[in-house]
Motif scaffolding. Structure first.
Motif, PDB file in Angstrom:
ATOM      1  N   GLY A  83       0.804  -1.212   0.000  1.00 12.06           N
ATOM      2  CA  GLY A  83       0.000   0.000   0.000  1.00 12.06           C
ATOM      3  C   GLY A  83       0.837   1.261   0.000  1.00 12.06           C
ATOM      4  O   GLY A  83       2.032   1.239  -0.284  1.00 12.06           O
ATOM      5  N   PRO A  84       0.217   2.395   0.347  1.00  7.08           N
ATOM      6  CA  PRO A  84       0.911   3.689   0.244  1.00  7.08           C
ATOM      7  C   PRO A  84       2.053   3.826   1.234  1.00  7.08           C
ATOM      8  O   PRO A  84       1.933   3.443   2.403  1.00  7.08           O
ATOM      9  N   VAL A  85       3.160   4.415   0.773  1.00  6.15           N
ATOM     10  CA  VAL A  85       4.327   4.606   1.636  1.00  6.15           C
ATOM     11  C   VAL A  85       4.024   5.615   2.747  1.00  6.15           C
ATOM     12  O   VAL A  85       4.727   5.664   3.759  1.00  6.15           O
ATOM     13  N   LEU A  86       2.951   6.397   2.593  1.00  6.50           N
ATOM     14  CA  LEU A  86       2.591   7.358   3.626  1.00  6.50           C
ATOM     15  C   LEU A  86       2.096   6.700   4.913  1.00  6.50           C
ATOM     16  O   LEU A  86       1.875   7.372   5.917  1.00  6.50           O
ATOM     17  N   SER A  87       1.946   5.373   4.902  1.00 10.88           N
ATOM     18  CA  SER A  87       1.651   4.681   6.162  1.00 10.88           C
ATOM     19  C   SER A  87       2.812   4.819   7.141  1.00 10.88           C
ATOM     20  O   SER A  87       2.662   4.525   8.331  1.00 10.88           O
ATOM     21  N   THR A  88       3.957   5.292   6.646  1.00 11.21           N
ATOM     22  CA  THR A  88       5.065   5.671   7.525  1.00 11.21           C
ATOM     23  C   THR A  88       4.578   6.614   8.626  1.00 11.21           C
ATOM     24  O   THR A  88       5.070   6.571   9.760  1.00 11.21           O
ATOM     25  N   ALA A  89       3.627   7.474   8.296  1.00 13.16           N
ATOM     26  CA  ALA A  89       3.087   8.422   9.269  1.00 13.16           C
ATOM     27  C   ALA A  89       2.468   7.689  10.456  1.00 13.16           C
ATOM     28  O   ALA A  89       2.561   8.147  11.602  1.00 13.16           O
ATOM     29  N   THR A  90       1.841   6.548  10.197  1.00 13.21           N
ATOM     30  CA  THR A  90       1.239   5.755  11.276  1.00 13.21           C
ATOM     31  C   THR A  90       2.302   5.295  12.260  1.00 13.21           C
ATOM     32  O   THR A  90       2.133   5.384  13.483  1.00 13.21           O
ATOM     33  N   PHE A  91       3.413   4.811  11.726  1.00 15.76           N
ATOM     34  CA  PHE A  91       4.530   4.347  12.556  1.00 15.76           C
ATOM     35  C   PHE A  91       5.070   5.478  13.421  1.00 15.76           C
ATOM     36  O   PHE A  91       5.271   5.324  14.630  1.00 15.76           O
ATOM     37  N   ILE A  92       5.281   6.634  12.805  1.00 18.46           N
ATOM     38  CA  ILE A  92       5.833   7.774  13.544  1.00 18.46           C
ATOM     39  C   ILE A  92       4.836   8.269  14.584  1.00 18.46           C
ATOM     40  O   ILE A  92       5.199   8.608  15.709  1.00 18.46           O
TER      41      ILE A  92
END
Length: 369
Positions: A251-260
Motif C-alpha cells: 500500500g501507500p508509503v505514507l503509512s510511515t506516518a502511522t509508525f511515527i
C-alpha cells in the motif's frame, strides 16, 4: 452497501494488501484491474486522471484509488476506495510500530535494524534518480533545483524551500510570457494555528504535511525531517526506521506516518497521524475532480509544478545527505549501502521490500564477523 460500492471495497482492499513497489507499481496494478479487466473507464480517461494527480498535493497512487472509486460509485466510492486501500498498510504498520517500541532497542533485534538503514538510503537514491530524470526538463529547472538543494543543506525549512522554488518557476514563466494572463490559479492558503498538546498536535503536524506534499511519498521524509527531527520530537534513527517500515508494508508509503505517530503518542497518536496525512487527499480529490480538465491545460500551473517537482528532488537529496552522515559510519555500513545501491540499479524491477530484508540480513551477518 450497493453492488458498485462492494466492488470498489473488495478491489481496493485487495490492492492495498498486495500492492508493493511504490506509486508507479500501484498505478500499473490499478490500470490492469480497472481498465483492462473491469472496463470501468477508457484508457484515455485513466491517463487523464493519472495526470490530474500530479496537479494536487498528496500521494499519487492513493489519490488514483479515490478517482477510480468516484468513477465507479460516486462520492461514496471515492471514500470507500481510499479507505480500503489505506487500511491494510495502516493495520500492518501499527503492529510493526508496537513491536519496534517494545523490542526495537534490544540487542537481539538491533543488528537487523542496523542493516536496514543504509539499504533504505539506497532505495531513496534510486527514487531520486527516477524522479530527477523526469523533473530535470531544462537548464533553468536544474538551476532552481541546485538552489533548493543548497538552501535545504543550509537549514531552510524544506516546505518553504519547495514553495519558494515553485514561486520562482512561476515568476520565470510569467516574465517569459508577459502577455499571458493568470486564468486558473487558486493558491491554497494555510493559516498557521497553535496546536494543542497530544493527538491534536500530531494530527495538525501531519495534516500540514499532507496538504503540502508534492512529489510523492519520498518527499514525506524530507518534510518530516524538518517538522520532527530538527525540532527534537523524533530522532533521525527513528525516521530512517520508519522509512524502512513504509517500504516493507504494502500500500501507500505514507503509512510511515502511522509508525511515527505511534512513536510520538501511542495508539491514538498513530490514528491522529494517519487521519492527518490522508485527509487532505480526500478533500483535494473531491473538490478538484470536476476542475481537472481546465487545470491540466493551464500553462501557468504547469510551470509552477515543473519547479516544484525539481525542488522535491532537491529536498530528498538534502535529507539523503543528512541520513548518510548519521548512518554510513564504518566499513559494514559502507558494504551494505554499496550492495544495496548495486542491487536497486541492476535489478530495477526488484520489489523494494526485498532490498530492506536483504539489508537487514546482511547487517546481521556482518555483526557476526
Amino acid at each position: 452497501m450497493n453492488k458498485e460500492l462492494k466492488e470498489v471495497a473488495k478491489l481496493f482492499f485487495k490492492l492495498g494488501s498486495i500492492a508493493f513497489g511504490g506509486p508507479a507499481a500501484h498505478i500499473a496494478m490499478m490500470e490492469d484491474e480497472v481498465v483492462k479487466k473491469r472496463k470501468w473507464m477508457t484508457p484515455q480517461h485513466f491517463l487523464d486522471l493519472v495526470g490530474a494527480t500530479n496537479l494536487i498535493p498528496g500521494p499519487n497512487s492513493t489519490e488514483m484509488t479515490m478517482h477510480c472509486g468516484h468513477e465507479r460509485a460516486g462520492w461514496k466510492g471515492l471514500i470507500v476506495a481510499g479507505a480500503c486501500f489505506v487500511f491494510p498498510a495502516v493495520a500492518i504498520t501499527i503492529l510493526f510500530a508496537w513491536l519496534y517500541q517494545q523490542y526495537g532497542q534490544l540487542s537481539s533485534v538491533e543488528p537487523f535494524i542496523y542493516g536496514i538503514k543504509p539499504a533504505v538510503i539506497a532505495i531513496i537514491i534510486s527514487a531520486v534518480y527516477r524522479l530527477g530524470k523526469k523533473a530535470l526538463k531544462n537548464v533553468e529547472i536544474g538551476i532552481l533545483g541546485a538552489l533548493t538543494l543548497a538552501a535545504s543543506l543550509l537549514g531552510m525549512n524544506e516546505i518553504i524551500a519547495l514553495f519558494a522554488c515553485g514561486a520562482l518557476g512561476l515568476i520565470i514563466h510569467l516574465i517569459r510570457n508577459s502577455k499571458s494572463t493568470l486564468n486558473s490559479i487558486s493558491p491554497i492558503a494555510l493559516v498557521q494555528i497553535t496546536a494543542t498538546l497530544g493527538s491534536m498536535k500530531i494530527f495538525w503536524t501531519f495534516f500540514k504535511v499532507g496538504a503540502l506534499l508534492y512529489g510523492g511519498g519520498y518527499v514525506l521524509f524530507a518534510f518530516l525531517d524538518a517538522e520532527l527531527v530538527t525540532t527534537g520530537l523524533l530522532t533521525r534513527q527513528q525516521l530512517i526506521d520508519a522509512v524502512a517500515v513504509g517500504q516493507f508494508t504494502p500500500g501507500p508509503v505514507l503509512s510511515t506516518a502511522t509508525f511515527i505517530g505511534w512513536q510520538l503518542g501511542g495508539f491514538w497518536g498513530a490514528i491522529a497521524a494517519t487521519i492527518g496525512i490522508f485527509m487532505p487527499s480526500f478533500i483535494f480529490v473531491a473538490i478538484l475532480n470536476p476542475l481537472v480538465p481546465k487545470m491540466r491545460k493551464s500553462k501557468v500551473i504547469a510551470a509552477f509544478l515543473d519547479a516544484v517537482n525539481i525542488a522535491a528532488v532537491a529536498v530528498i537529496v538534502a535529507v539523503c545527505i543528512e541520513m548518510g552522515k548519521d548512518t554510513i559510519v564504518n566499513w559494514e555500513t559502507i558494504v551494505i549501502a554499496v550492495a544495496s545501491l548495486i542491487t536497486v540499479f541492476v535489478f530495477k524491477k526488484l520489489n523494494s521490500a526485498f532490498i530492506v530484508v536483504g539489508g537487514s540480513l546482511l547487517g546481521y551477518l556482518l555483526t557476526l564477523v
